[in-house]
Write a protein that holds these residues in place. Structure first.
Motif, PDB file in Angstrom:
ATOM      1  N   TYR A 100       4.436  79.563  82.646  1.00  0.00           N
ATOM      2  CA  TYR A 100       3.641  81.012  82.661  1.00  0.00           C
ATOM      3  C   TYR A 100       4.526  81.750  81.685  1.00  0.00           C
ATOM      4  O   TYR A 100       4.162  82.971  81.357  1.00  0.00           O
ATOM      5  CB  TYR A 100       3.490  81.680  84.020  1.00  0.00           C
ATOM      6  CG  TYR A 100       2.403  81.109  84.692  1.00  0.00           C
ATOM      7  CD1 TYR A 100       1.544  80.520  84.055  1.00  0.00           C
ATOM      8  CD2 TYR A 100       2.795  81.033  86.162  1.00  0.00           C
ATOM      9  CE1 TYR A 100       0.451  79.705  84.931  1.00  0.00           C
ATOM     10  CE2 TYR A 100       1.557  80.417  86.916  1.00  0.00           C
ATOM     11  CZ  TYR A 100       0.557  79.818  86.133  1.00  0.00           C
ATOM     12  OH  TYR A 100      -0.535  79.048  86.897  1.00  0.00           O
ATOM     13  N   ALA A 139      -0.658  83.508  86.343  1.00  0.00           N
ATOM     14  CA  ALA A 139      -1.241  83.466  84.808  1.00  0.00           C
ATOM     15  C   ALA A 139      -1.756  84.816  84.450  1.00  0.00           C
ATOM     16  O   ALA A 139      -1.482  85.070  83.374  1.00  0.00           O
ATOM     17  CB  ALA A 139      -2.328  82.494  84.984  1.00  0.00           C
ATOM     18  N   VAL A 148      -0.850  74.701  82.887  1.00  0.00           N
ATOM     19  CA  VAL A 148      -1.436  76.202  82.994  1.00  0.00           C
ATOM     20  C   VAL A 148      -3.178  76.010  82.899  1.00  0.00           C
ATOM     21  O   VAL A 148      -3.680  76.402  83.855  1.00  0.00           O
ATOM     22  CB  VAL A 148      -1.051  77.003  81.625  1.00  0.00           C
ATOM     23  CG1 VAL A 148      -1.793  78.152  81.704  1.00  0.00           C
ATOM     24  CG2 VAL A 148       0.493  77.197  81.765  1.00  0.00           C
TER      25      VAL A 148
END
Length: 745
Positions: A102, A139, A450
């Motif tokens: 992140y 995120a 991610v």
């Protein structure tokens, strides 16, 4: 026992209540009730009371500000410690790769993701009230931070106001750029933390309610698309600029596809392999959740495998695969954020502060409800504010609650905030001791982590079908939040979505449902006559209900709907009366012109006091002059409604425009012989009407009734009394006319 249950069931079905009491209007009711005496406090007294301190009050405030002082002394070590240790280790193992990944979203070097996974998480242990949420990088927030950082420090140019250095060395340039972006991210964390602290101390925890569930879900779905798009270049191993602001998604996709021919095959293979492994691991964890003691930590496994493969095969030198790079060992010294950046990023900080708090408090409420404890929304604001503002001095960027880590922390047996503290200790060990081992980690591995973690957010596209079935307005909020956030950027998109959500509230108050109510026979229950067959209306009585308050924005539509639903328009009736009166006057005038001679004779005889055609002349003269009583007898458009009841049960407030509208309605209907009553008016609305000088000689509290049934009975009694009076008047008038016509009687 069964007989008793059956008899109990019969009693429940056949239970009745019977109450005999007078018909209450507000005038009678207020006369029988005695209000409690309350001594109003002056502003000085209120301030003195709030500032007064006692040992009990000080202790309560201290426990509220530092919840750990309340729960830690009572911590049951034997029952909770093992579960917290397992949960802390599982969450920490997940926190490490997500912190690194992140950080790329936030446009800062990966090590700052580790800092953000340590300081705020450790601080939340002392100040947070939720026992199960995992604080740290997330995120959506990281993406918002990255957008601001890229806007302030673009790839091509270092923003005006910074001390730039001309250099031909690309690595030095990127290092300088990253340092500037870190300063932006750190200042953003400081400012958003201060905003959260201020909101918390001012007891503004309710601001999260303005971010409705459809809005948040549409916004986070758009953020997931932004995040996925930003990670494509790392997955493919292509070099493109990072965009922010409106249409950044379009520009990013165009940039990636324009360089698709330069894809690094090695990076793509490594990334796709990691995606497949992560998806398999998540599916195994989901299917065998009850059988596995703890979830399989696929993310840290993928990170270890990727780091080993990269170091063993020397992917950087051999295939040009981008890696994490240098990770400084140890903690960095505290530093003051760049205060001069605050004016440029203030609006973004407000958005990040509110979105971050909304994410955290929504997850906290879910776990609190599930496990039977309460959270304090204002204290959560304070806790997040401290985590962000204090963490900013140690180079952490804005944080909030992570959904995926929180679910892991709760499902692996976490009982208290100790689990979060242990996960932060694991991150600390990596920062201090073994951080350098992750330097060969390919960035495509982080991109894979991610992307896979966005799976849950992409499932939110199913909300479209759900809201289509349940609420079109909530569907509109979701779609506007998604489209605006996708194309205008997360900051402007959020503002647009909030503004649209406010507009829908106004729309709902201006377009409420209007209903005519009727009685369920032999009860005091009133329902919509159009919805139920059994519901019947009282003859001559209309009961009108609008499920909204009465204020300036909907007062006109309220009046229009009232006239339409009841079928009685006072203005139209009065206009028809005037028209009929004028027509009758013209006919009388025309008749007078054709009978001038006869009229003259009648006038002379009338002067002598003799009757004409069995009546005195002044009787006909009165008709010719068009007296209102006689004209109404001939030409009045009659309505079969004598009473109108306004049900104020759904009304929460009335403003000055609404009060004037209500008063005008009462007077207009009174002119056409319809009595208007108000039923079920709440105490606060009654007080508002009193303050607005609603009551006077013409509009009294006698028109307000405690319930609809009270109003209906009062209208029936009044109508019977009026009918009897009219009957007597008509008989008396006839008798009087007979005497005039026949003096000898």
């Amino acid at each position: 026992m069964e007989d008793a249950q059956e008899s109990g069931g019969c009693l429940e079905q056949n239970q009745k209540y019977c109450v005999e009491r007078p018909i209450y209007n507000q005038e009678i009711l207020q006369g029988q009730l005695h209000k409690r005496e309350r001594t109003p406090q002056s502003l000085r007294q209120k301030i003195e009371h709030s500032c007064r301190c006692s040992s009990k009050k000080a202790k309560s405030h201290l426990y509220s500000f530092l919840p750990i002082l309340k729960w830690l002394p009572r911590y049951p070590v034997k029952e909770y410690l093992l579960g917290d240790i397992i949960s802390g280790i599982s969450t920490g193992v997940m926190q490490l790769p997500q912190g690194l990944a992140y950080a790329l979203l936030a446009a800062v070097p990966p090590v700052f993701g580790l800092y953000s996974s340590f300081y705020p998480v450790f601080l939340y242990t002392f100040f947070g009230t939720s026992k199960h949420i995992s604080i740290g990088t997330f995120a959506v927030i990281s993406m918002m931070v990255g957008g601001v950082a890229v806007r302030q420090v673009p790839d091509e140019v270092i923003s005006v106001g910074y001390n730039s250095t001309n250099t031909t060395d690309a690595s030095d340039y990127y290092s300088l750029r990253d340092d500037k972006r870190v300063q932006v991210a750190v200042t953003l964390a400081f400012l958003s933390g201060i905003i959260q602290l201020c909101l918390g101390f001012l007891r503004f925890g309710f601001v999260a309610i303005y971010l409705t569930e459809p809005l948040v879900r549409g916004f986070t779905t758009a953020a997931a698309v932004h995040v996925f798009t930003s990670q494509l270049k790392y997955l493919l191993g292509v070099k493109t600029s990072r965009y922010s602001g409106p249409l950044s998604v379009v520009y990013s996709l165009a940039a990636v596809f324009s360089k698709i021919t330069t894809t690094n095959i090695a990076a793509l293979i490594v990334g796709l392999t990691c995606i497949v492994l992560l998806l398999i691991g998540k599916e195994i964890n989901l299917r065998f959740k009850k059988k596995l003691p703890v979830p399989i930590p696929m993310e840290i496994i993928v990170v270890i495998i990727g780091t080993g493969v990269s170091a063993g095969m020397n992917l950087t030198e051999s295939y040009g695969v981008d890696v994490v790079g240098k990770i400084p060992q140890g903690l960095s010294a505290p530093a003051v954020p760049e205060i001069q950046l605050i004016p440029a990023i203030f609006i973004d900080a407000v958005a990040i502060a509110i979105v971050g708090f909304s994410m955290a408090v929504s997850m906290a409420k879910i776990f609190a409800l599930k496990h039977g404890y309460t959270i304090d929304g204002n204290q959560e604001l304070i806790a997040l504010g401290i985590c962000n503002s204090v963490g900013s001095f140690f180079q952490s960027f804005p944080i909030t609650c992570s959904m995926s880590r929180s679910l892991v922390q709760e499902s692996t047996g976490g009982k208290t905030q100790i689990a979060g503290a242990l996960s932060s200790v694991m991150v600390l060990l990596v920062i201090v001791a073994i951080g350098y081992l992750f330097e060969p980690l390919p960035q495509t591995v982080l991109a894979a982590i991610v992307m896979v973690n966005l799976k849950g957010m992409f499932k939110q596209f199913g909300d479209v079908a759900h809201f289509w079935r349940t609420s079109k307005i909530e569907l509109a909020i979701w779609v506007v939040a998604f489209v605006a956030s996708l194309f205008l950027g997360l900051d402007y998109g959020l503002l647009t979505a909030v503004a649209f959500a406010m507009i829908t509230v106004i729309y709902r108050t201006q377009r409420p449902q209007y209903r005519i109510l009727g009685q369920i026979p032999d009860t005091d229950i009133y329902c919509d006559v159009e919805e139920y067959e059994e519901v019947k209306e009282y003859p001559g009585i209309k009961i009108f209900q609008a499920n909204t308050s009465l204020y300036f924005a909907n007062s006109e539509s309220y009046t229009s709907a009232l006239k339409k639903k009841t079928g009685v328009d006072p203005c139209a009736i009065l206009a028809a009366r005037k028209k009929a009166q004028k027509k009758h006057a013209r006919e009388v005038k025309k008749a007078n012109k054709t009978n001038d001679v006869e009229a003259s004779v009648k006038h002379e005889i009338a002067n002598d006091g003799l009757p004409v055609n069995g009546k005195f002349a002044y009787v006909d003269a009165g008709v010719q002059d068009g007296s209102p009583d006689e004209l109404e007898h001939f030409v009045e458009p009659k309505t079969n409604i004598h009473s109108l009841i306004l049900d104020f049960t759904p009304v929460n407030f009335v403003d000055s425009v609404g009060a004037k509208t209500l008063k005008s309605v009462i007077k207009e209907y009174k002119e056409v012989g319809v009595c208007v009553c108000i039923a079920s008016c709440s105490g606060p609305v009654m007080n508002e009407l009193t303050r607005l000088n609603f009551f006077d000689n013409t509009v009294t509290r006698e028109l307000l009734f405690h319930s609809i049934h009270d109003a209906v009975l009062a209208c029936q009694v009044k109508d019977r009394s009026a009918s009897q009076t009219l009957y007597l008047l008509e008989n008396n008038t006839t008798h009087f006319k007979q005497k005039l016509c026949c003096p000898h009687v």
